[in-house]
Write a protein that holds these residues in place. Structure first.
Motif, mmCIF file in Angstrom:
data_model
loop_
_atom_site.group_PDB
_atom_site.id
_atom_site.type_symbol
_atom_site.label_atom_id
_atom_site.label_comp_id
_atom_site.label_asym_id
_atom_site.label_seq_id
_atom_site.Cartn_x
_atom_site.Cartn_y
_atom_site.Cartn_z
ATOM 1 N N GLY A 33 0.810 -1.215 0.000
ATOM 2 C CA GLY A 33 0.000 0.000 0.000
ATOM 3 C C GLY A 33 0.841 1.262 0.000
ATOM 4 O O GLY A 33 0.301 2.363 0.087
ATOM 5 N N TYR A 34 2.147 1.142 -0.081
ATOM 6 C CA TYR A 34 3.066 2.280 -0.072
ATOM 7 C C TYR A 34 4.153 2.069 -1.113
ATOM 8 O O TYR A 34 4.379 0.962 -1.584
ATOM 9 N N SER A 35 4.859 3.151 -1.434
ATOM 10 C CA SER A 35 6.020 3.028 -2.310
ATOM 11 C C SER A 35 7.252 2.736 -1.455
ATOM 12 O O SER A 35 7.267 3.047 -0.262
ATOM 13 N N PRO A 36 8.298 2.151 -2.026
ATOM 14 C CA PRO A 36 9.521 1.924 -1.256
ATOM 15 C C PRO A 36 10.096 3.225 -0.680
ATOM 16 O O PRO A 36 10.628 3.237 0.421
ATOM 17 N N PHE A 37 9.950 4.327 -1.394
ATOM 18 C CA PHE A 37 10.428 5.625 -0.913
ATOM 19 C C PHE A 37 9.717 6.022 0.370
ATOM 20 O O PHE A 37 10.344 6.476 1.327
ATOM 21 N N GLN A 38 8.405 5.823 0.407
ATOM 22 C CA GLN A 38 7.638 6.159 1.605
ATOM 23 C C GLN A 38 8.045 5.280 2.783
ATOM 24 O O GLN A 38 8.070 5.752 3.918
ATOM 25 N N LEU A 39 8.339 4.021 2.537
ATOM 26 C CA LEU A 39 8.719 3.121 3.622
ATOM 27 C C LEU A 39 10.086 3.474 4.215
ATOM 28 O O LEU A 39 10.342 3.220 5.378
ATOM 29 N N VAL A 40 10.950 4.067 3.409
ATOM 30 C CA VAL A 40 12.269 4.440 3.907
ATOM 31 C C VAL A 40 12.239 5.809 4.593
ATOM 32 O O VAL A 40 12.743 5.972 5.695
ATOM 33 N N TYR A 41 11.605 6.794 3.922
ATOM 34 C CA TYR A 41 11.680 8.165 4.419
ATOM 35 C C TYR A 41 10.409 8.650 5.119
ATOM 36 O O TYR A 41 10.430 9.674 5.783
ATOM 37 N N GLY A 42 9.293 7.973 4.922
ATOM 38 C CA GLY A 42 8.059 8.353 5.598
ATOM 39 C C GLY A 42 7.317 9.510 4.971
ATOM 40 O O GLY A 42 6.351 10.010 5.539
ATOM 41 N N ILE A 43 7.748 9.980 3.808
ATOM 42 C CA ILE A 43 7.080 11.092 3.121
ATOM 43 C C ILE A 43 6.910 10.745 1.655
ATOM 44 O O ILE A 43 7.562 9.838 1.140
ATOM 45 N N LEU A 44 6.050 11.493 0.992
ATOM 46 C CA LEU A 44 5.938 11.347 -0.449
ATOM 47 C C LEU A 44 7.146 12.009 -1.099
ATOM 48 O O LEU A 44 7.622 13.042 -0.622
ATOM 49 N N PRO A 45 7.664 11.441 -2.163
ATOM 50 C CA PRO A 45 8.860 12.004 -2.790
ATOM 51 C C PRO A 45 8.563 13.310 -3.524
ATOM 52 O O PRO A 45 7.446 13.552 -3.975
ATOM 53 N N ILE A 46 9.572 14.131 -3.638
ATOM 54 C CA ILE A 46 9.487 15.343 -4.448
ATOM 55 C C ILE A 46 10.030 14.978 -5.813
ATOM 56 O O ILE A 46 11.181 14.551 -5.953
ATOM 57 N N GLU A 47 9.228 15.150 -6.816
ATOM 58 C CA GLU A 47 9.630 14.738 -8.159
ATOM 59 C C GLU A 47 10.466 15.829 -8.813
ATOM 60 O O GLU A 47 10.365 17.008 -8.452
ATOM 61 N N PRO A 48 11.298 15.464 -9.798
ATOM 62 C CA PRO A 48 12.230 16.435 -10.394
ATOM 63 C C PRO A 48 11.562 17.692 -10.951
ATOM 64 O O PRO A 48 12.086 18.788 -10.797
ATOM 65 N N PHE A 49 10.393 17.567 -11.575
ATOM 66 C CA PHE A 49 9.760 18.759 -12.155
ATOM 67 C C PHE A 49 9.290 19.737 -11.078
ATOM 68 O O PHE A 49 9.144 20.925 -11.329
ATOM 69 N N GLU A 50 9.087 19.235 -9.853
ATOM 70 C CA GLU A 50 8.689 20.119 -8.766
ATOM 71 C C GLU A 50 9.842 21.027 -8.347
ATOM 72 O O GLU A 50 9.613 22.154 -7.895
ATOM 73 N N PHE A 51 11.066 20.557 -8.477
ATOM 74 C CA PHE A 51 12.208 21.422 -8.188
ATOM 75 C C PHE A 51 12.317 22.537 -9.225
ATOM 76 O O PHE A 51 12.672 23.663 -8.902
#
Length: 175
Positions: A33-51
């Motif tokens: 129910g989560y992405s591997p990124f969320q399981l490691v860092y606990g937040i939704l990732p910031i995608e490159p276009f958002e930067f």
């Protein structure tokens, strides 16, 4: 797609690999129910276009840099909570899959001393061709063991290695 791109431009596989790895880490996994990124860092990732274009997430993260120790501890607890929820979801998903598998697995009425056919697709595919029957036998069921394991023997009494009951079906002699 990635394989074709890497074959056409063998010096750029490292760039394509990084993009594929990033996409995998961001993608939602059905089992947890989560992405591997969320399981490691606990937040939704910031995608490159958002930067490049800015987003509310980036503004929030910049504001969060000035937070105190207690907020960081709460964030760590949130990561642990997400991991516990993911573990619970994973166990539920595995149990559902096992129930669906077992529903079809135990529907046969095979008992000791019964004649059965054994499914062996790999041997037939390699040696004789894929359109031939994949069933061998008949064999006699010697004993039924725990968790679907079955001891078989030939009609002459020679023992065979253990097989799973899902690879067997009842043998019915023609009149």
């Amino acid at each position: 797609m990635l394989r074709k791109e890497c074959m056409l431009q063998p010096t750029s596989w490292g760039i394509a690999y990084q993009g594929t790895l990033w996409a995998y880490r961001l993608s939602y996994k059905e089992a947890t129910g989560y992405s591997p990124f969320q399981l490691v860092y606990g937040i939704l990732p910031i995608e490159p276009f958002e930067f490049l274009h800015g987003s509310p997430k980036i503004a929030f993260m910049q504001e969060k840099k000035n937070c105190d120790v207690f907020q960081r501890i709460r964030a760590l607890h949130k990561v642990e909570e997400i991991r516990l929820l993911a573990t619970k979801q994973l166990i539920e998903t595995q149990m559902k899959r096992k129930e669906a598998h077992d529903r079809h697995l135990w529907n046969n009425n095979i008992e000791a001393n019964m004649l059965v056919l054994l499914h062996r697709p790999n041997i037939h595919n390699q040696l004789k061709g894929k359109w031939l029957p994949h069933w061998e036998g008949p064999y006699r069921v010697k004993t039924m063991l725990n968790w679907g394991a079955v001891e078989l023997e030939t009609l002459k009494g020679e023992a065979l290695p253990l097989v799973n009951i899902s690879r067997l079906k009842a043998y019915h002699q023609a009149n």
